[in-house]
Design an enzyme around this catalytic site. Structure first.
Site, PDB file in Angstrom:
ATOM      1  N   CYS A   1     -17.896   3.310  41.286  1.00  0.00           N
ATOM      2  CA  CYS A   1     -17.329   4.503  40.777  1.00  0.00           C
ATOM      3  C   CYS A   1     -18.617   4.988  39.754  1.00  0.00           C
ATOM      4  O   CYS A   1     -19.053   4.333  38.674  1.00  0.00           O
ATOM      5  CB  CYS A   1     -16.252   4.543  40.235  1.00  0.00           C
ATOM      6  SG  CYS A   1     -15.764   6.294  39.461  1.00  0.00           S
TER       7      CYS A   1
ATOM      8  N   CYS B   1     -14.905   6.759  32.233  1.00  0.00           N
ATOM      9  CA  CYS B   1     -13.486   7.039  32.461  1.00  0.00           C
ATOM     10  C   CYS B   1     -12.772   5.888  32.074  1.00  0.00           C
ATOM     11  O   CYS B   1     -13.118   4.556  32.260  1.00  0.00           O
ATOM     12  CB  CYS B   1     -13.272   7.411  33.770  1.00  0.00           C
ATOM     13  SG  CYS B   1     -11.699   7.588  34.343  1.00  0.00           S
TER      14      CYS B   1
ATOM     15  N   CYS C   1     -10.167   3.065  35.204  1.00  0.00           N
ATOM     16  CA  CYS C   1     -10.370   1.689  36.321  1.00  0.00           C
ATOM     17  C   CYS C   1     -11.135   0.775  35.754  1.00  0.00           C
ATOM     18  O   CYS C   1     -12.405   0.631  35.935  1.00  0.00           O
ATOM     19  CB  CYS C   1     -10.770   2.099  37.562  1.00  0.00           C
ATOM     20  SG  CYS C   1      -9.605   3.405  38.445  1.00  0.00           S
TER      21      CYS C   1
ATOM     22  N   CYS D   1     -12.429  10.932  42.746  1.00  0.00           N
ATOM     23  CA  CYS D   1     -11.686   9.818  42.305  1.00  0.00           C
ATOM     24  C   CYS D   1     -11.544   9.177  43.251  1.00  0.00           C
ATOM     25  O   CYS D   1     -10.960   9.192  44.469  1.00  0.00           O
ATOM     26  CB  CYS D   1     -10.636  10.196  41.621  1.00  0.00           C
ATOM     27  SG  CYS D   1      -9.764   8.807  40.897  1.00  0.00           S
TER      28      CYS D   1
ATOM     29  N   GLN E   1       6.500   5.639  43.092  1.00  0.00           N
ATOM     30  CA  GLN E   1       5.780   4.534  43.151  1.00  0.00           C
ATOM     31  C   GLN E   1       4.183   4.983  43.931  1.00  0.00           C
ATOM     32  O   GLN E   1       4.270   5.574  44.913  1.00  0.00           O
ATOM     33  CB  GLN E   1       6.082   3.005  43.927  1.00  0.00           C
ATOM     34  CG  GLN E   1       7.453   2.608  43.684  1.00  0.00           C
ATOM     35  CD  GLN E   1       7.199   1.976  42.284  1.00  0.00           C
ATOM     36  OE1 GLN E   1       6.050   1.424  41.632  1.00  0.00           O
ATOM     37  NE2 GLN E   1       8.217   1.269  41.665  1.00  0.00           N
TER      38      GLN E   1
ATOM     39  N   PHE F   1      18.107   1.286  37.060  1.00  0.00           N
ATOM     40  CA  PHE F   1      16.806   2.095  36.988  1.00  0.00           C
ATOM     41  C   PHE F   1      16.318   2.576  38.607  1.00  0.00           C
ATOM     42  O   PHE F   1      15.308   2.309  38.864  1.00  0.00           O
ATOM     43  CB  PHE F   1      15.734   1.421  36.308  1.00  0.00           C
ATOM     44  CG  PHE F   1      16.150   0.855  34.887  1.00  0.00           C
ATOM     45  CD1 PHE F   1      15.799   1.392  33.528  1.00  0.00           C
ATOM     46  CD2 PHE F   1      16.578  -0.710  34.918  1.00  0.00           C
ATOM     47  CE1 PHE F   1      16.301   0.839  32.632  1.00  0.00           C
ATOM     48  CE2 PHE F   1      16.682  -1.066  33.601  1.00  0.00           C
ATOM     49  CZ  PHE F   1      16.897  -0.511  32.270  1.00  0.00           C
TER      50      PHE F   1
ATOM     51  N   ASP G   1      14.744  -2.380  37.966  1.00  0.00           N
ATOM     52  CA  ASP G   1      13.228  -2.016  38.020  1.00  0.00           C
ATOM     53  C   ASP G   1      12.959  -1.185  36.788  1.00  0.00           C
ATOM     54  O   ASP G   1      12.920  -0.073  37.047  1.00  0.00           O
ATOM     55  CB  ASP G   1      12.862  -1.024  39.405  1.00  0.00           C
ATOM     56  CG  ASP G   1      11.828  -0.575  39.532  1.00  0.00           C
ATOM     57  OD1 ASP G   1      10.895  -1.115  38.841  1.00  0.00           O
ATOM     58  OD2 ASP G   1      11.422   0.161  40.542  1.00  0.00           O
TER      59      ASP G   1
ATOM     60  N   CYS H   1       6.736  -3.956  35.441  1.00  0.00           N
ATOM     61  CA  CYS H   1       5.498  -3.488  35.310  1.00  0.00           C
ATOM     62  C   CYS H   1       4.685  -3.878  34.039  1.00  0.00           C
ATOM     63  O   CYS H   1       3.856  -3.195  33.658  1.00  0.00           O
ATOM     64  CB  CYS H   1       5.293  -1.956  35.593  1.00  0.00           C
ATOM     65  SG  CYS H   1       6.338  -1.127  34.293  1.00  0.00           S
TER      66      CYS H   1
END
Length: 467
Positions: free
Chosen positions: A82, A88, A91, A169, A286, A315, A384, A410
């Protein structure tokens, strides 16, 4: 191999370290080294490399640094594809091969479960993986004007509140990425060009959608301009001036701008396990559809739901796990903190003819004793939670009597903390694994399955727990 040199501008008052051996990779993707007894976290460095670095911030026990040059490169280092990588903040692992990225995420999960979860011999399963690029179906982009009065649409810079101007992107769904150049043409000619706060892009089975967050009301001319753009690019258009419930769907009808509010808003949707799940572009969803499909399938495989099971999904969002589970069990109760998502979940249950899926609103960070849904006994509990985890739930989870608990996480550190709590409640970790939901980034998604041990814990006895 020639020495690799990064283009970077030394920060004032920073200092250089001429040679550092990177011992391992940190959970946030930075290389970890030691110099004169002090730990140094080096952005852009990989395990096994020898680098020179520049200290950017010094703390009592550790320093933050930026890699300046690589004296001995890692065989896992690759050239970031990229053009925005150096600036940025989106990532940060592009310089690491995809296989090693997944190893780093797996190691982060294991390390946290060992240290915070107080476990050994983690029962790791194979990672869920998918496309490395073009996987993201939802993103929020900032809109700013710089001092030269140039438009900037993009994500935040590394370590900064400033935006990087993007014209494409690589992790966005290609159809979303392709919209960016046309937005640079449209926004400068609008009357409201300086009062647009951000743009929210979403991709669904119906194609692309865009939410325009504007700080002031749009003039009739601007509404026409946005609708003309949306029609030309086959985009569902939404305007949002206030909070989430101010979302307005707009379209042409007989040459006029039609604004549809509230329950008349046009939903997006995606297919999952033969179901249609509707959502709005500002809902939590998601973002990686391929991994989401695999994640839900893995949840079903791990839980092995039976026709007589009574399931609690905490959740629950708009039913991403609840409705596939409801296809296989006696009933599912989904609990979610946001009223709008609960309404969407109920609507999705009705859309799919699911009469055994029920949804309730509750703040799951607060005690739930006495709430009607909490008085039921459940065979299975699915969690979740957000990054903060589910500590309060895990501290009380034995009251449900569930034999199995599936935790979708997460954040490995809060999963590990909650794993230790679940152990105190009588649950043992039997499966765990990562899901590469966000390739090229340091985000670690994981799934863990817990089963109730036969032996009661003292906490269970206090709560009057029975088999």
């Amino acid at each position: 191999m020639p020495e690799l040199v990064f283009e970077s501008v030394p920060e004032p008052m920073s200092k250089a370290v001429s040679e550092l051996l990177i011992e391992r990779q940190g959970h946030d993707g930075r290389g970890i080294a030691h110099n004169k007894g002090k730990t140094i976290f080096v952005e852009g460095a990989l395990a096994g490399e020898t680098v020179s670095a520049r200290i950017t911030k010094s703390h009592r026990r550790f320093d933050d640094a930026i890699c300046q040059s690589i004296l001995t490169p890692s065989p896992d280092r690759i050239e970031p594809s990229c053009e925005y990588y150096d600036r940025c903040g989106g990532c940060g692992l592009q310089h690491l091969s995809i296989m090693r990225q997944r190893d780093v995420k797996r190691d982060a999960l294991v390390d946290q479960l060992e240290r915070l979860g107080r476990l050994s011999d983690i029962p790791l399963q194979e990672a869920l993986t998918g496309d490395e690029w073009g996987y993201r179906r939802k993103a929020r982009l900032g809109v700013k004007w710089n001092r030269k009065d140039e438009l900037i649409i993009g994500f935040r810079e590394k370590g900064s509140a400033h935006l990087v101007a993007l014209t494409h992107c690589a992790v966005l769904h290609p159809e979303l990425s392709a919209l960016l150049p046309s937005l640079y043409e449209l926004i400068p000619v609008l009357e409201s060009r300086k009062t647009i706060g951000h743009l929210e892009l979403a991709y669904s089975d119906q194609g692309c959608a865009l939410v325009v967050r504007h700080l002031k009301g749009l003039s009739h001319n601007d509404q026409l301009a946005w609708l003309t753009w949306a029609e030309a690019h086959h985009v569902q258009l939404y305007w949002q001036q206030g909070e989430a419930d101010s979302l307005v769907y707009a379209e042409w009808q007989d040459g006029k701008v039609i604004r549809r509010d509230g329950l008349e808003i046009q939903p997006l949707s995606y297919q999952l396990n033969g179901l249609e799940l509707a959502f709005l572009p500002n809902d939590f969803v998601q973002v990686n559809p391929d991994i989401n499909q695999k994640m839900v399938q893995q949840a079903l495989e791990w839980l092995q739901p039976k026709a007589g099971d009574v399931v609690l999904d905490l959740f629950a969002g708009f039913g991403n796990f609840s409705l596939p589970l409801a296809q296989k069990v006696s009933s599912v109760t989904g609990v979610e903190g946001e009223q709008n998502l609960v309404e969407r979940a109920r609507s999705n249950a009705k859309l799919n003819g699911m009469e055994n899926a029920f949804f309730e609103v509750a703040d799951l960070s607060e005690p739930f004793k006495g709430l009607p849904w909490a008085k039921t006994r459940y065979n299975v509990v699915l969690l979740d939670p957000p990054r903060t985890g589910a500590q309060k739930i895990c501290e009380q989870i034995a009251v449900f009597g569930a034999k199995r608990v599936l935790y979708v996480s997460c954040n490995p550190s809060t999963l590990a903390r909650d794993t230790a709590i679940l152990a105190e409640q009588g649950y043992q970790l039997v499966k765990a694994g990562i899901m590469d939901m966000f390739p090229q980034t340091t985000h670690v998604e994981s799934m863990a399955l817990f089963e109730r041990r036969n032996k009661k814990s003292s906490r269970q006895k206090k709560l009057g727990f029975k088999k």
